[in-house]
Design an enzyme around this catalytic site. Structure first.
Site, short mmCIF file in Angstrom:
data_model
loop_
_atom_site.label_atom_id
_atom_site.label_comp_id
_atom_site.label_asym_id
_atom_site.label_seq_id
_atom_site.Cartn_x
_atom_site.Cartn_y
_atom_site.Cartn_z
N CYS A 90 2.92 8.19 1.95
CA CYS A 90 3.93 7.14 3.27
C CYS A 90 4.23 5.96 2.10
O CYS A 90 2.80 5.36 1.55
CB CYS A 90 2.33 7.01 3.98
N GLY A 127 6.51 -3.14 6.09
CA GLY A 127 7.43 -2.89 6.20
C GLY A 127 8.06 -2.33 7.51
O GLY A 127 8.18 -1.23 8.00
N GLU A 128 9.38 -2.72 7.31
CA GLU A 128 10.86 -1.88 8.76
C GLU A 128 11.60 -1.48 7.64
O GLU A 128 12.15 -2.57 7.23
CB GLU A 128 11.06 -2.99 9.81
N ASN A 170 -6.24 2.33 16.31
CA ASN A 170 -7.21 2.00 14.48
C ASN A 170 -7.11 0.69 14.79
O ASN A 170 -6.12 -0.16 13.92
CB ASN A 170 -5.80 2.69 13.57
N SER A 182 8.67 4.00 16.95
CA SER A 182 7.68 3.46 16.99
C SER A 182 8.40 2.70 18.75
O SER A 182 8.30 1.43 18.75
CB SER A 182 7.26 2.42 16.56
N PHE A 183 7.70 3.80 19.26
CA PHE A 183 8.13 3.77 21.60
C PHE A 183 7.26 2.86 21.60
O PHE A 183 7.45 2.05 22.18
CB PHE A 183 8.30 4.79 21.76
N GLU A 217 1.20 -1.31 -0.44
CA GLU A 217 -0.02 -0.10 0.43
C GLU A 217 0.93 1.75 0.09
O GLU A 217 1.40 1.33 1.11
CB GLU A 217 -0.28 -0.42 1.05
N CYS A 274 4.89 -6.85 15.50
CA CYS A 274 3.94 -6.13 16.85
C CYS A 274 2.58 -6.29 17.24
O CYS A 274 1.52 -6.39 16.39
CB CYS A 274 4.42 -4.07 16.47
N CYS A 280 -2.64 1.15 8.62
CA CYS A 280 -1.11 0.59 8.09
C CYS A 280 -2.29 -1.22 8.07
O CYS A 280 -2.90 -1.73 8.53
CB CYS A 280 -0.63 0.40 9.22
N CYS A 285 5.71 -7.83 6.83
CA CYS A 285 6.96 -7.30 7.84
C CYS A 285 7.65 -8.45 8.76
O CYS A 285 6.05 -9.45 9.01
CB CYS A 285 6.55 -5.87 8.76
N CYS A 305 -0.08 -4.58 15.81
CA CYS A 305 -0.21 -3.68 14.37
C CYS A 305 -0.38 -4.63 13.07
O CYS A 305 0.49 -6.21 13.56
CB CYS A 305 1.64 -3.49 13.76
N SER A 327 10.42 5.78 9.87
CA SER A 327 9.90 5.48 10.66
C SER A 327 10.77 3.83 10.98
O SER A 327 10.34 2.94 10.62
CB SER A 327 8.57 5.17 11.04
N1 SAH Z 1 7.75 -0.62 10.30
C1 SAH Z 1 8.10 0.69 11.04
C2 SAH Z 1 7.53 1.51 10.07
C3 SAH Z 1 6.02 0.95 9.69
S1 SAH Z 1 4.45 1.20 11.12
C4 SAH Z 1 7.28 1.25 12.55
O1 SAH Z 1 7.31 0.10 13.48
O2 SAH Z 1 8.46 2.05 12.63
C5 SAH Z 1 3.69 2.82 10.94
C6 SAH Z 1 3.37 3.60 12.75
O3 SAH Z 1 2.31 2.96 12.09
C7 SAH Z 1 4.00 2.63 13.49
O4 SAH Z 1 4.15 3.78 14.43
C8 SAH Z 1 2.93 1.60 14.01
O5 SAH Z 1 3.59 1.58 15.54
C9 SAH Z 1 1.83 2.44 13.71
N2 SAH Z 1 1.00 1.35 13.69
C10 SAH Z 1 1.08 0.28 13.79
N3 SAH Z 1 -0.19 -0.41 13.61
C11 SAH Z 1 -1.16 0.34 13.78
C12 SAH Z 1 -2.08 0.42 14.23
N4 SAH Z 1 -3.12 -0.14 14.00
N5 SAH Z 1 -3.33 1.81 15.27
C13 SAH Z 1 -2.72 2.82 14.99
N6 SAH Z 1 -0.89 3.26 14.05
C14 SAH Z 1 -0.59 1.87 13.86
FE1 SF4 Z 2 6.35 -3.74 11.35
FE2 SF4 Z 2 6.03 -1.54 12.30
FE3 SF4 Z 2 4.18 -3.15 11.90
FE4 SF4 Z 2 6.30 -3.55 14.18
S1 SF4 Z 2 4.44 -1.81 13.46
S2 SF4 Z 2 5.04 -5.02 12.92
S3 SF4 Z 2 7.42 -3.06 12.49
S4 SF4 Z 2 5.26 -2.15 10.47
#
Ligand code: SAH
Ligand code: SF4
Length: 393
Positions: free
Chosen positions: A132, A198-199, A329, A252-253, A119, A143, A372, A139, A146, A230
């Site tokens: 974006c 993806g990361e 989300n 992504s803290f 996407e 997480c 995402c 990935c 996610c 990110s």
């Molecule tokens: N993999 C990288 C970048 C892609 S994710 C990372 O983790 O940083 C981009 C951002 O969207 C990250 O901060 C991730 O934690 C957040 N994210 C993923 N799924 C989400 C969700 N369902 N609701 C809100 N934020 C989300």
């Molecule tokens: Fe991968 Fe980022 Fe999603 Fe974690 S938040 S699973 S690193 S895309």
């Protein structure tokens, strides 16, 4: 549900051939860095004395004018154009599906060679617009909040496919300059965030090369301050990101204790909060950028207490930072709920009073599921239902 990778910590990316073939044996020029483009032209037989200039011309055609056909490159001789067309292609991934939200957000389901899909989301804002971009199909990390993390992995995108997302968005926005027309300084696509699927730091070289292409002043010319990468916290690659890309960094803290972060962002088991913060402290100096964005997803009852807010502020003390609070989300089957609005506001207040900008991200494009990983999954679900395989998320 899709099977999860055996270990959340080991990148398990299927290696791609390094050479960006265009399917018919011709090399795709999209995504090659300037030195790589020069090398490709030299290898194709262009006289050594011409290579630099010809590469500069081709570069401008592709990235400044948005041209995809060598025949249109009128400042090259017919013989050179013919040679280029025989050896090379200018290929951009196909848009399999395009959706436009009521708020103007555009979401592209992008089909890559081999049939995988990712996407790309365009978010228009007042006087600017952010794209974006995805860096991997799926990935390897898992997480727990996610949706991308639940998708079976998959592969790294090539630099061509990463740059291609920018080109196809500019095509769709009609944002290539028109010869003779007055130059429009307001850009529709003015910023890039590597926050799609993806990361990005697990696909470092391709992401770096792609960003070098879009930052080049003779082409798309986005400054490194308009690009934000990110990461979930791939600590060893953070300094490299500063040195070799120099873009802004978001992290992504999402949690303020290792116990909670271990669950939300499992890469924390490999590089914990202390290790991550140490790498982040060095980033602004190494990249000469102002501040780091801390992304913090608000999960009801998990990481959203006053105590969390206060702990967060203590942890990041001394790091120039902005805290982006992201209302979770929700997706079908997700193990968490979005924190109530009042809770998010209270959290934001505490962080703000400690001296940090703490914007709450407004969900965009919800009517087209712009979060995402969700459009691709919806499409896959529909396909599975059609093929009678079942409708599990
Ligand atoms: N993999 C990288 C970048 C892609 S994710 C990372 O983790 O940083 C981009 C951002 O969207 C990250 O901060 C991730 O934690 C957040 N994210 C993923 N799924 C989400 C969700 N369902 N609701 C809100 N934020 C989300
Ligand atoms: Fe991968 Fe980022 Fe999603 Fe974690 S938040 S699973 S690193 S895309």
């Amino acid at each position: 549900m899709d099977a999860l990778p055996a270990s959340p910590l080991q990148p398990d990316v299927i290696a791609l051939p390094r050479k960006p073939e265009a399917g018919d044996g011709r090399t795709n020029l999209v995504g090659l860095t300037r030195p790589a483009l020069e090398a490709a032209l030299a290898e194709a037989g262009l006289p050594a004395g011409q290579v630099r200039m010809r590469a500069a011309q081709v570069w401008q055609w592709i990235y400044h004018w948005g041209v995809r056909d060598f025949a249109a490159m009128t400042n090259l001789s017919k013989a050179v154009r013919a040679l280029l067309a025989e050896r090379f292609a200018i290929r951009v991934p196909e848009v399999a599906r395009r959706e436009v939200s009521a708020d103007g957000t555009r979401k592209y389901l992008v089909r890559l060679e081999g049939g995988h899909e990712v996407e790309t989301v365009y978010i228009p804002e007042e006087g600017r617009g952010t794209l974006c971009v995805s860096s991997q199909v799926g990935c390897t990390l898992t997480c727990s909040f996610c949706h991308t993390g639940t998708q079976r992995l998959v592969r790294n995108l090539t630099a061509a496919e990463i740059v291609g997302q920018v080109l196809l968005a500019r095509d769709d926005l009609g944002e290539w300059p028109v010869r003779g027309a007055p130059k429009d300084e307001t850009r529709l696509l003015s910023n890039i965030v590597l926050m799609g699927m993806g990361e990005p730091l697990y696909n470092f070289e391709a992401v770096r090369d792609a960003m070098r292409v879009v930052m080049d002043g003779e082409g798309i010319a986005l400054s490194r301050r308009r690009i934000t990468l990110s990461t979930s916290g791939v600590v060893p690659e953070i300094a490299r990101c500063a040195e070799e890309i120099g873009c802004l960094l978001a992290v992504s803290f999402h949690a303020t204790t290792d116990a909670v972060r271990d669950v939300l962002v499992p890469i924390n088991r490999k590089w914990n909060i202390a290790a991550l913060l140490a790498a982040l402290r060095d980033y602004p100096r190494l990249s000469n950028s102002e501040r780091i964005t801390f992304e913090y997803v608000m999960l009801d009852g998990v990481n959203d207490s006053d105590e969390d807010a206060r702990r967060l502020v203590r942890l990041i003390a001394g790091i120039p930072a902005k805290i982006n609070l992201i209302p979770f989300n929700e997706w079908p089957g997700a193990p968490y709920r979005r924190s109530p609005e009042a809770r998010i506001r209270r959290f934001a207040d505490i962080v703000h009073k400690a001296g940090y900008a703490s914007p709450i991200r407004t969900p965009r494009g919800e009517d087209i599921m712009a979060a995402c990983g969700q459009l691709r999954s919806a499409t896959e679900r529909a396909r599975r239902i059609r093929s009678g395989v079942g409708a599990a998320p």
